[in-house]
Design an enzyme around this catalytic site. Structure first.
Site, PDB file in Angstrom:
ATOM      1  N   GLY A  12       0.853  -1.363   0.074  1.00 44.37           N
ATOM      2  CA  GLY A  12       0.033   0.101  -0.012  1.00 44.37           C
ATOM      3  C   GLY A  12       0.908   1.078  -0.020  1.00 44.37           C
ATOM      4  O   GLY A  12       1.730   1.210   0.558  1.00 44.37           O
ATOM      5  N   ARG A  73       0.897  -4.777  -4.945  1.00 45.90           N
ATOM      6  CA  ARG A  73       1.193  -6.298  -4.304  1.00 45.90           C
ATOM      7  C   ARG A  73       1.210  -7.225  -5.160  1.00 45.90           C
ATOM      8  O   ARG A  73       0.430  -7.526  -5.858  1.00 45.90           O
ATOM      9  CB  ARG A  73      -0.132  -6.086  -3.555  1.00 45.90           C
ATOM     10  N   ASP A 104       5.464  -4.974   5.751  1.00 46.82           N
ATOM     11  CA  ASP A 104       5.766  -6.175   6.316  1.00 46.82           C
ATOM     12  C   ASP A 104       5.968  -7.313   4.945  1.00 46.82           C
ATOM     13  O   ASP A 104       6.995  -8.263   4.773  1.00 46.82           O
ATOM     14  CB  ASP A 104       5.254  -7.086   7.520  1.00 46.82           C
ATOM     15  N   THR A 127       4.584   2.313   5.312  1.00 46.46           N
ATOM     16  CA  THR A 127       3.312   1.781   5.530  1.00 46.46           C
ATOM     17  C   THR A 127       2.577   2.950   6.554  1.00 46.46           C
ATOM     18  O   THR A 127       3.084   3.376   7.785  1.00 46.46           O
ATOM     19  CB  THR A 127       3.232   0.666   6.190  1.00 46.46           C
ATOM     20  N   ASP A 129       0.619   1.946   8.618  1.00 43.18           N
ATOM     21  CA  ASP A 129      -0.027   1.208   9.710  1.00 43.18           C
ATOM     22  C   ASP A 129       0.920   1.239  10.999  1.00 43.18           C
ATOM     23  O   ASP A 129       0.613   0.723  11.998  1.00 43.18           O
ATOM     24  CB  ASP A 129       0.005  -0.411   9.288  1.00 43.18           C
ATOM     25  N   ASP A 131       3.377  -0.687  11.968  1.00 45.51           N
ATOM     26  CA  ASP A 131       3.416  -1.982  12.628  1.00 45.51           C
ATOM     27  C   ASP A 131       4.657  -2.741  12.491  1.00 45.51           C
ATOM     28  O   ASP A 131       4.774  -3.876  12.607  1.00 45.51           O
ATOM     29  CB  ASP A 131       2.056  -2.902  12.019  1.00 45.51           C
ATOM     30  N   ARG A 173      -5.308  -2.926   9.286  1.00 46.74           N
ATOM     31  CA  ARG A 173      -5.738  -4.422   9.151  1.00 46.74           C
ATOM     32  C   ARG A 173      -5.277  -5.322  10.226  1.00 46.74           C
ATOM     33  O   ARG A 173      -6.083  -6.214  10.587  1.00 46.74           O
ATOM     34  CB  ARG A 173      -5.121  -4.996   7.838  1.00 46.74           C
TER      35      ARG A 173
END
Ligand code: F6P
Length: 326
Positions: A12, A73, A104, A127, A129, A131, A173
């Site tokens: 993304g 992706r 990741d 990203t 996120d 994360d 997500r």
């Protein structure tokens, strides 16, 4: 001998990826490397969509959202055949090393590529996120967070005007960073994230208390990957307990991924892009360059650790949200 380095963005998109590409390319050229863009992530390697960049090709992009070399992706790159095609093209262009800006999934791909073909590769955390273990910030997180905060502030205005409860779904997500941080920044009444269990009974009892003391609105932020499902599921459950409340759901969605990168994202991207080239020139490979704070500290983390060691959201952030919104 001149080093030839390819750069790609993968997964993304996130705001600040352009700033990162600019930093990688300009630092590389400064150190006499030849720099190549790989269009649309690993797909560009597979389909031989590779071209040289000069200093001017990354001019004027530091403040632009998205990624001008595009992203994807790539399902094909997850196969051995796909990676073989990618390696053939990597060699055809005489590339020596690769910088991958992504999350990741992208790091998994890079890790496999390095293992199979022994290429030199470095990851930069890109990203929304936030994360990835080993970095305090990922490129794009701060911009996405600010966008979410801006949207939630607007929702608070209308919620207060109508005495409503708004459930707001933000992205993430597998990760609640945008939810947890936007919860604090907007004074939300509660935050539901994938990392912790939700307590609907306590939530609703707190909401009733708030109403009894004269609160005119409430905001519950839900990360899309919450274990109860996204905002829609949470809305259903709250409606069962509070059938008389006027409730609305707002899903912020992909708006969080775009827009002009914040100053922090531009700074993080520039620092990490710069460091990635220095690390490559020192012979490093198989690592992510992570950001450890505005005081200019960077970390070098084995790619595998970025997804194997789980980055934990401090529970205090959720406690603070609840305590400050009584
Ligand atoms: O890049 C991370 C992310 O924005 C997640 O927060 C979200 O779940 C996912 O990507 C959405 O992906 P897509 O753009 O493919 O729908």
């Amino acid at each position: 001998m001149t080093k030839k380095i390819g750069v790609l963005t993968s997964g993304g998109d996130s705001s600040g990826m352009n700033a990162a590409v600019r930093a990688v390319v300009r630092t590389g050229i400064y150190h006499d490397c030849k720099m190549y863009a790989i269009q649309k992530g690993f797909e560009g390697l597979i389909h031989n969509n590779i071209y040289e960049l000069d200093v001017g090709s990354v001019g004027g992009i530091i403040g632009h959202g998205g990624t001008f070399i595009q992203t994807a992706r790539s399902a094909a790159f997850m196969t051995k055949e796909g990676r073989q095609l990618a390696y053939d093209n990597f060699k055809k262009h005489g590339l020596d090393a690769l910088v991958v800006i992504g999350g990741d999934g992208s790091f998994h791909g890079l890790h496999e590529f390095i293992k199979e073909f022994g290429i030199q590769g470095i990851g930069l955390p890109g990203t929304i996120d936030n994360d990835l273990f080993g970095t305090e910030f990922t490129i794009g997180f701060d911009t996405a967070l600010n966008t979410a905060v801006d949207c939630i502030d607007k929702l608070r205005d209308t919620a207060t005007s109508h005495s409503r409860l708004f459930i707001v779904e933000v992205m993430g997500r597998h990760s609640g960073y945008i939810a947890a941080y936007s919860g604090i920044a907007t004074g939300a009444e509660n935050v539901f994230i994938p990392e912790t269990p939700d307590d609907f009974v306590k939530l609703c009892s707190n909401l009733r208390k708030g109403q009894a003391r004269g609160k005119k609105s409430a905001i519950i932020i839900v990360a899309e990957g919450d274990e109860n499902g996204g905002g829609m599921e949470v809305e259903k459950k709250i409606k069962e307990i509070l059938p008389d409340w006027d409730i609305r759901l707002s899903i912020i969605g992909h708006i969080q991924r775009g827009g002009r990168p914040s100053a922090i994202d531009r700074i993080v991207a520039s620092r990490l892009g710069y460091e990635s080239i220095l690390a490559l020139l020192k012979g490093q490979t198989g690592i992510m360059v992570g950001y450890q704070g505005l005081d200019c500290d960077v970390s070098f983390v084995p790619l595998q650790e970025t997804w194997e060691k789980r980055k934990q959201i401090h529970k205090e952030w959720l406690d603070i949200t609840q305590v400050l919104s009584i």
